[in-house]
Scaffold this active site. Structure first.
Site, PDB file in Angstrom:
ATOM      1  CE1 TYR A 140       2.365 -10.106  -0.197  1.00  0.00           C
ATOM      2  CE2 TYR A 140       1.117 -12.018  -0.916  1.00  0.00           C
ATOM      3  CZ  TYR A 140       1.442 -10.688  -1.050  1.00  0.00           C
ATOM      4  OH  TYR A 140       0.845  -9.945  -2.030  1.00  0.00           O
ATOM      5  CE  LYS A 191       9.911   4.282   2.300  1.00  0.00           C
ATOM      6  NZ  LYS A 191       9.731   5.415   1.361  1.00  0.00           N
ATOM      7  CG  ASP A 224       9.252   6.270  -2.093  1.00  0.00           C
ATOM      8  OD1 ASP A 224      10.320   5.644  -2.294  1.00  0.00           O
ATOM      9  OD2 ASP A 224       9.197   7.265  -1.338  1.00  0.00           O
ATOM     10  CG  ASP A 248       0.905  -8.201  -4.732  1.00  0.00           C
ATOM     11  OD1 ASP A 248       0.531  -8.859  -5.717  1.00  0.00           O
ATOM     12  OD2 ASP A 248       0.139  -7.615  -3.951  1.00  0.00           O
ATOM     13  CG  ASP A 252      -1.208  -6.031 -10.018  1.00  0.00           C
ATOM     14  OD1 ASP A 252      -0.725  -7.164 -10.272  1.00  0.00           O
ATOM     15  OD2 ASP A 252      -2.374  -5.863  -9.619  1.00  0.00           O
TER      16      ASP A 252
HETATM   17  C1  IPM Z   1      -0.398 -12.188  -7.180  1.00  0.00           C
HETATM   18  C2  IPM Z   1      -1.693 -12.068  -6.425  1.00  0.00           C
HETATM   19  C3  IPM Z   1      -1.565 -12.828  -5.119  1.00  0.00           C
HETATM   20  C4  IPM Z   1      -0.471 -12.191  -4.310  1.00  0.00           C
HETATM   21  C5  IPM Z   1      -2.875 -12.942  -4.300  1.00  0.00           C
HETATM   22  C6  IPM Z   1      -3.999 -13.535  -5.120  1.00  0.00           C
HETATM   23  C7  IPM Z   1      -2.659 -13.688  -3.031  1.00  0.00           C
HETATM   24  O1  IPM Z   1      -2.029 -10.734  -6.225  1.00  0.00           O
HETATM   25  O2  IPM Z   1      -0.021 -13.324  -7.508  1.00  0.00           O
HETATM   26  O3  IPM Z   1       0.215 -11.163  -7.433  1.00  0.00           O
HETATM   27  O4  IPM Z   1      -0.696 -11.216  -3.592  1.00  0.00           O
HETATM   28  O5  IPM Z   1       0.661 -12.676  -4.394  1.00  0.00           O
HETATM   29 MG    MG Z   2      -0.719  -9.377  -7.190  1.00  0.00          MG
END
Ligand code: IPM
Ligand code: MG
Length: 360
Positions: A140, A191, A224, A248, A252
């Protein structure tokens, strides 16, 4: 609260952000003890000032006791032009500018929502995990660019960066409920079979564990494999620590185990200075302005703010109980609705009122 109010910067941002910011404001007004200054970030800031995070807003955040951010981004600002300002730069600039290297994303499905999970109830039951994501390093923030028909994004980590996030993870594992029974465990995700940064990561996490946290169990798994294990045996995880991009993606996935991204809060913390608290979900442009956004992830983020940022654990617990009570009584925003018996379908204002009514 005794004494002066805590100073909070509220960043509504884009899409459903302003609607859930209004809900958060209602909640904080009832709880009291917080003075709110609202500022623009993301697309809203691009429209007003040409950049996703102005120096003035970053300074205001630096001077605050805590920052609450709702969501940034939307199709209006999507572009592949490398020079166009992007809403996400606001969030990344805030993370870097405030030194928020540790992102905590707790995943504990509400009892009332167990049947909303994409996984079968027996698989998800008992899941209570914490993703600790490194937030200011890796791909990032590495060098990136385009040279003609080639583009690159570099991933780099230093030993010091890995040490400090590892300590956050081990400390969290050592102090979580259940740790006293000797169940504290950290799963470090990397990884290392392919990436040099991952080999440095693994070696460093291993050393921090051996030198400083002998009481916490440690396992290493490849990313993975982690993605697979999260859907096959989520209840076996305790604390997951991983680098920025893997975190990230896995957070999710872990969040969705609860049935809705609309439920998950997060805290981003540094060594000192204000923390940043935000729901894990995005700006949901498709439902923005319809009054149906789920405010619960933001309420739970306010709870994390009260606990981790403002030293008010009792009020944090009050919010969490009120959210559970509203769900137990059947209140469901559309993202949570499954058409089951006893569901009461509501929008943002009714869900907000429902939680406020249940604050004890
Ligand atoms: C998160 C989001 C952010 C990230 C984006 C919006 C830049 O997906 O906070 O997980 O990738 O960190
Ligand atoms: Mg995210």
């Amino acid at each position: 609260m005794e004494g002066s109010s805590a100073q909070l910067v509220l960043l509504p941002g884009d899409g459903i952000g302003p609607e859930i910011a209004a809900a958060a404001r209602d909640l904080l007004t009832v709880l009291g003890g917080v003075e709110i200054a609202e500022r623009a970030i993301g697309g809203a800031s691009i429209d007003a000032h040409g950049s996703a995070l102005t120096d003035e807003v970053l300074e205001a955040c630096r001077g605050a006791d805590a920052v609450l951010l709702c969501a940034v981004g939307g199709p209006k600002w999507d572009s592949t032009d490398p020079d166009a300002p992007r809403p996400e730069q606001g969030l990344l600039g805030l993370r870097k500018g405030l030194g928020l290297f540790a992102n905590l994303r707790p995943v504990r499905p509400a009892e009332a929502l167990l049947d909303a999970s994409p996984l079968r109830r027996e698989r998800i039951e008992g899941t209570d995990l914490l993703v600790v994501r490194e937030l200011t390093g890796g791909i990032y923030f590495g060098d990136s660019g385009r040279e003609g028909d080639r583009a690159h994004d570099d991933c780099a980590y230093t030993v010091a960066e890995v040490e400090r996030i590892a300590r956050v993870a081990f400390n969290a594992a050592a102090t979580r409920p259940g740790a006293a029974e000797g169940t504290a465990k950290v799963t470090s995700v990397d990884k290392a079979n392919v990436l040099e940064t991952s080999r440095l990561w693994r070696e460093t996490v291993e050393r921090v564990a051996a030198d400083e946290f002998a009481e916490v169990a440690l396992e290493h798994i490849y990313v993975d494999n982690a993605a697979m294990q999260l859907v096959t045996r989520p209840a076996d995880f305790d604390v997951i620590v991983t680098e920025n991009l893997f975190g990230d993606i896995l957070s999710d996935e872990a969040a969705m185990l609860t049935g809705s991204l609309g439920m998950l809060p997060s805290a981003s913390l540094g060594d000192d200075g204000p923390g940043l608290f935000e729901p894990v979900h995005g700006s949901a442009p498709d439902i923005a302005g319809h009054g149906v956004a789920n405010p619960l992830a933001t309420f739970l983020s306010v709870a994390m703010m009260l606990r981790h940022g403002l030293g008010r654990p009792d009020d944090a617990a009050r919010i969490e109980s009120a959210v559970d009570a509203a769900l137990d009584d059947g209140l469901r925003t559309p993202d949570l609705a499954r058409g089951a018996e006893g569901e009461i379908h509501v929008g943002t204002p009714e869900m907000t009122a429902g939680v406020l009514d249940r604050l004890r």
